[in-house]
Scaffold this active site. Structure first.
Site, PDB file in Angstrom:
ATOM      1  N   THR A   1      11.532 -47.344   9.988  1.00  0.00           N
ATOM      2  CA  THR A   1      10.473 -48.360  10.099  1.00  0.00           C
ATOM      3  C   THR A   1      11.116 -49.713  10.350  1.00  0.00           C
ATOM      4  O   THR A   1      11.888 -50.201   9.528  1.00  0.00           O
ATOM      5  CB  THR A   1       9.644 -48.400   8.808  1.00  0.00           C
ATOM      6  OG1 THR A   1       9.053 -47.119   8.647  1.00  0.00           O
ATOM      7  CG2 THR A   1       8.554 -49.452   8.880  1.00  0.00           C
TER       8      THR A   1
ATOM      9  N   GLU B   1       7.145 -42.962  12.233  1.00  0.00           N
ATOM     10  CA  GLU B   1       6.768 -41.810  11.422  1.00  0.00           C
ATOM     11  C   GLU B   1       5.673 -42.208  10.452  1.00  0.00           C
ATOM     12  O   GLU B   1       5.714 -43.287   9.879  1.00  0.00           O
ATOM     13  CB  GLU B   1       8.023 -41.367  10.655  1.00  0.00           C
ATOM     14  CG  GLU B   1       7.911 -39.992  10.094  1.00  0.00           C
ATOM     15  CD  GLU B   1       7.435 -39.014  11.153  1.00  0.00           C
ATOM     16  OE1 GLU B   1       8.196 -38.698  12.049  1.00  0.00           O
ATOM     17  OE2 GLU B   1       6.265 -38.579  11.081  1.00  0.00           O
TER      18      GLU B   1
ATOM     19  N   GLU C   1       5.413 -39.190   1.277  1.00  0.00           N
ATOM     20  CA  GLU C   1       6.297 -38.446   0.382  1.00  0.00           C
ATOM     21  C   GLU C   1       5.493 -37.360  -0.316  1.00  0.00           C
ATOM     22  O   GLU C   1       4.333 -37.562  -0.669  1.00  0.00           O
ATOM     23  CB  GLU C   1       6.908 -39.382  -0.654  1.00  0.00           C
ATOM     24  CG  GLU C   1       7.966 -40.254  -0.044  1.00  0.00           C
ATOM     25  CD  GLU C   1       8.687 -41.079  -1.087  1.00  0.00           C
ATOM     26  OE1 GLU C   1       8.826 -40.619  -2.227  1.00  0.00           O
ATOM     27  OE2 GLU C   1       9.101 -42.188  -0.740  1.00  0.00           O
TER      28      GLU C   1
ATOM     29  N   PHE D   1      -7.815 -42.999   1.014  1.00  0.00           N
ATOM     30  CA  PHE D   1      -7.165 -44.265   0.669  1.00  0.00           C
ATOM     31  C   PHE D   1      -8.150 -45.287   0.114  1.00  0.00           C
ATOM     32  O   PHE D   1      -8.014 -46.489   0.313  1.00  0.00           O
ATOM     33  CB  PHE D   1      -6.343 -44.815   1.845  1.00  0.00           C
ATOM     34  CG  PHE D   1      -4.989 -44.173   1.871  1.00  0.00           C
ATOM     35  CD1 PHE D   1      -4.853 -42.866   2.266  1.00  0.00           C
ATOM     36  CD2 PHE D   1      -3.869 -44.861   1.426  1.00  0.00           C
ATOM     37  CE1 PHE D   1      -3.617 -42.235   2.214  1.00  0.00           C
ATOM     38  CE2 PHE D   1      -2.633 -44.241   1.378  1.00  0.00           C
ATOM     39  CZ  PHE D   1      -2.505 -42.917   1.782  1.00  0.00           C
TER      40      PHE D   1
ATOM     41  N   CYS E   1       7.580 -47.589   0.720  1.00  0.00           N
ATOM     42  CA  CYS E   1       7.089 -48.054   2.033  1.00  0.00           C
ATOM     43  C   CYS E   1       6.123 -49.235   1.960  1.00  0.00           C
ATOM     44  O   CYS E   1       6.424 -50.314   2.468  1.00  0.00           O
ATOM     45  CB  CYS E   1       6.422 -46.902   2.768  1.00  0.00           C
ATOM     46  SG  CYS E   1       7.606 -45.656   3.261  1.00  0.00           S
TER      47      CYS E   1
HETATM   48  C1  UDX Z   1       3.010 -44.215   2.939  1.00  0.00           C
HETATM   49  C2  UDX Z   1       2.076 -43.957   4.132  1.00  0.00           C
HETATM   50  O1  UDX Z   1       0.895 -43.272   3.683  1.00  0.00           O
HETATM   51  C3  UDX Z   1       2.790 -43.140   5.205  1.00  0.00           C
HETATM   52  O2  UDX Z   1       1.952 -42.997   6.344  1.00  0.00           O
HETATM   53  C4  UDX Z   1       4.067 -43.874   5.595  1.00  0.00           C
HETATM   54  O3  UDX Z   1       4.794 -43.113   6.558  1.00  0.00           O
HETATM   55  C5  UDX Z   1       4.925 -44.133   4.374  1.00  0.00           C
HETATM   56  O4  UDX Z   1       4.185 -44.848   3.392  1.00  0.00           O
HETATM   57  P1  UDX Z   1       3.856 -42.854   0.808  1.00  0.00           P
HETATM   58  O5  UDX Z   1       4.644 -44.076   0.438  1.00  0.00           O
HETATM   59  O6  UDX Z   1       4.519 -41.523   0.700  1.00  0.00           O
HETATM   60  O7  UDX Z   1       3.316 -42.970   2.319  1.00  0.00           O
HETATM   61  O8  UDX Z   1       2.592 -42.817  -0.165  1.00  0.00           O
HETATM   62  P2  UDX Z   1       1.001 -42.881  -0.043  1.00  0.00           P
HETATM   63  O9  UDX Z   1       0.428 -41.548  -0.247  1.00  0.00           O
HETATM   64  O10 UDX Z   1       0.579 -43.611   1.169  1.00  0.00           O
HETATM   65  O11 UDX Z   1       0.663 -43.781  -1.331  1.00  0.00           O
HETATM   66  C6  UDX Z   1       1.210 -45.093  -1.461  1.00  0.00           C
HETATM   67  C7  UDX Z   1       0.757 -45.729  -2.739  1.00  0.00           C
HETATM   68  O12 UDX Z   1      -0.618 -46.045  -2.687  1.00  0.00           O
HETATM   69  C8  UDX Z   1       0.937 -44.858  -3.993  1.00  0.00           C
HETATM   70  O13 UDX Z   1       1.410 -45.663  -5.057  1.00  0.00           O
HETATM   71  C9  UDX Z   1      -0.452 -44.337  -4.266  1.00  0.00           C
HETATM   72  O14 UDX Z   1      -0.659 -44.027  -5.634  1.00  0.00           O
HETATM   73  C10 UDX Z   1      -1.293 -45.525  -3.821  1.00  0.00           C
HETATM   74  N1  UDX Z   1      -2.656 -45.148  -3.418  1.00  0.00           N
HETATM   75  C11 UDX Z   1      -2.856 -44.328  -2.337  1.00  0.00           C
HETATM   76  C12 UDX Z   1      -3.737 -45.667  -4.114  1.00  0.00           C
HETATM   77  O15 UDX Z   1      -3.572 -46.427  -5.085  1.00  0.00           O
HETATM   78  N2  UDX Z   1      -5.003 -45.335  -3.702  1.00  0.00           N
HETATM   79  C13 UDX Z   1      -5.227 -44.511  -2.622  1.00  0.00           C
HETATM   80  O16 UDX Z   1      -6.405 -44.272  -2.322  1.00  0.00           O
HETATM   81  C14 UDX Z   1      -4.130 -44.001  -1.923  1.00  0.00           C
END
Ligand code: UDX
Length: 451
Positions: free
Chosen positions: A99, A129, A133, A247, A258
């Site tokens: 990224t 990408e 995770e 989300f 990220c």
């Molecule tokens: C994220 C992006 O989703 C992904 O597309 C990118 O490539 C990398 O960053 P990731 O960091 O694995 O992925 O986690 P993600 O599932 O997106 O959740 C990120 C954070 O947001 C977590 O702390 C999660 O608990 C929080 N979250 C997610 C919320 O608080 N509410 C939601 O509705 C969704």
């Protein structure tokens, strides 16, 4: 997908377990894929030059950690580009997968040229990408879209060929494929753009998702103040197909390796381009505030923090992973420790990593399961949305806690159930469940409406 892959890392300690087919991280499907392919179509090497000479396409996937001012530290991208340049002896496509901010592919191109590679022997493309995770393998193989930013037709054609098994549907239809998600449409669309647009797509996508989370968290706070229930509000707004349910889960905010870093970086990129993207400041501010509000809620529920024994369920930044980087759960633990609490923590996967963070702190112990973590606790805090927490035996939890007080930072439990079981329950953005025997003095908490 049928390709032959050489993975390069200069750290032998990382390569050794991978060569044995062992996954170094908690990631669904990775162990089975490594067992199936390691040593055959996937090999591991510490030689960039050998890998570059043996490959048609080179993916750069090194770390881009945040630097002091919030911008991305691109020194690893630069170093690896220099080494790649020295080994280019025939046409290669160099793919920027890390990224990175807009303009990075231009810089990679320049570094490669300045380090001796002939211009006609390579193209640099951007291929961001979007995997998450915990579900990374599935996200990669069954993506909503594949974004390829290429300024040359030759490189674009190579990338289209690489992703052919996903865009044509051959991978998903093969009996060897990992199971497809329920919403899978059979073929992945490929969005072809300029390199700059692809770079912006990555940052803008993550910023938009983070904005969705901060938005619902702000709405949750309004729900708490007004007596509405954010889970109902979420259902109502998410039912609009232009908005969608995903989300929109309220909680203690986003974390991980990220979102926090990418928002800072995007903010910085915009400023460098002469644009003040102040909307992002507010997304970040709401996210920070969300953790503070939760600690405040704990303080209100328990009156004082000093000497309290707290059961903590969940340390990872989200369920399904052992990653604790920028985890809101860890931040909240730190605050509670600073307030004088003792913590008994349990996480299904992240305990080992958390042990390193709290190493030597006598006020933190790690329990082998959720029930032991609750033993003698003055309250239970749910901080990570692990699916298994929703399946816990609540009667058993109540029996081992000293006081049946639950603060749910991820809205895992239902207030109705918690009230029926006799818990004092605080969620995010919905009314509190207070048994008649437990209304704190001067409480602004509303009893859950049963209507
Ligand atoms: C994220 C992006 O989703 C992904 O597309 C990118 O490539 C990398 O960053 P990731 O960091 O694995 O992925 O986690 P993600 O599932 O997106 O959740 C990120 C954070 O947001 C977590 O702390 C999660 O608990 C929080 N979250 C997610 C919320 O608080 N509410 C939601 O509705 C969704």
């Amino acid at each position: 997908m049928g390709h032959t892959v050489i993975c390069v890392d200069r750290d032998e300690k990382r390569l050794e377990p991978l060569r044995r087919g062992e996954s170094p991280i908690h990631e669904a499907h990775l162990p089975e894929l490594l067992r199936r392919h390691a040593g055959r179509s996937v090999t591991f090497s510490d030689s960039i030059s050998a890998a570059v000479r043996a490959s048609e396409v080179i993916f750069i996937a090194v770390g881009t950690p945040p630097a002091v001012g919030g911008e991305s530290d691109l020194s690893q991208v630069e170093a690896v580009s220099r080494e790649i340049a020295e080994s280019i002896d025939a046409y290669r496509v160099i793919v920027e997968k890390s990224t990175v901010p807009v303009h990075t592919s231009g810089w990679i191109d320049r570094v490669i040229a300045m380090n001796g590679a002939r211009r006609e022997l390579y193209d640099v493309v951007s291929n961001p990408e979007f995997l998450r995770e915990g579900t990374a393998v599935r996200d990669f193989l069954f993506p909503d879209r594949i974004v390829v930013g290429a300024d040359s037709q030759r490189a674009a054609a190579v990338m289209q060929e690489i992703y052919g098994p996903l865009t044509g549907g051959k991978y998903g239809a093969s009996p060897e494929s990992i199971p497809a998600p329920a919403h899978w449409q059979g073929k992945a669309p490929l969005v072809l753009t300029s390199t700059k647009s692809a770079e912006l797509i990555k940052h803008a996508s993550n910023a938009f998702l983070a904005m969705k989370i901060s938005f619902i968290n702000a709405v949750a706070n309004l729900c708490e103040a007004s007596g509405a229930d954010v889970e109902q509000v979420k259902r109502g707004i998410g039912a609009d197909s232009r908005i969608g349910q995903r989300f929109l889960n309220p909680g203690i905010g986003y974390g991980g390796s990220c979102f926090p870093k990418d928002l800072q970086s995007f903010r910085h990129v915009a400023r460098e381009c002469g644009y003040e993207f102040s909307l992002l400041d507010e997304v970040i501010r709401i996210n920070d505030e969300q953790r503070k509000r939760f600690v405040q809620k704990v303080r209100k529920a328990l009156w004082t923090l000093k000497g309290k024994r707290i059961a903590v369920l969940g340390l990872a930044f989200k369920g399904g992973t052992d990653d604790i980087r920028e985890s809101p759960a860890i931040e909240i633990c730190r605050e509670l420790l600073a307030g004088g609490c003792t913590l008994q923590a349990y996480d299904p996967a992240a305990t080992e990593r958390a042990r390193d963070v709290f190493h030597g702190n006598a006020h933190v112990t790690f329990a082998p399961d959720a029930y032991s973590a609750c033993e003698g606790g003055d309250a239970l805090l749910a901080l990570t949305d692990w699916a298994e927490f929703a399946e816990l035996d609540l009667d058993r939890i109540k029996a081992v806690l000293r006081y049946p007080i639950v603060l749910d930072g991820r809205n895992i439990f239902s207030p109705q159930t918690m009230e029926a079981k006799g818990f004092t329950y605080y969620g995010i953005g919905r009314a509190t469940a207070l048994p008649a025997s437990d209304v704190p003095p001067e409480s602004t908490a509303r009893r859950r409406s049963t209507s």
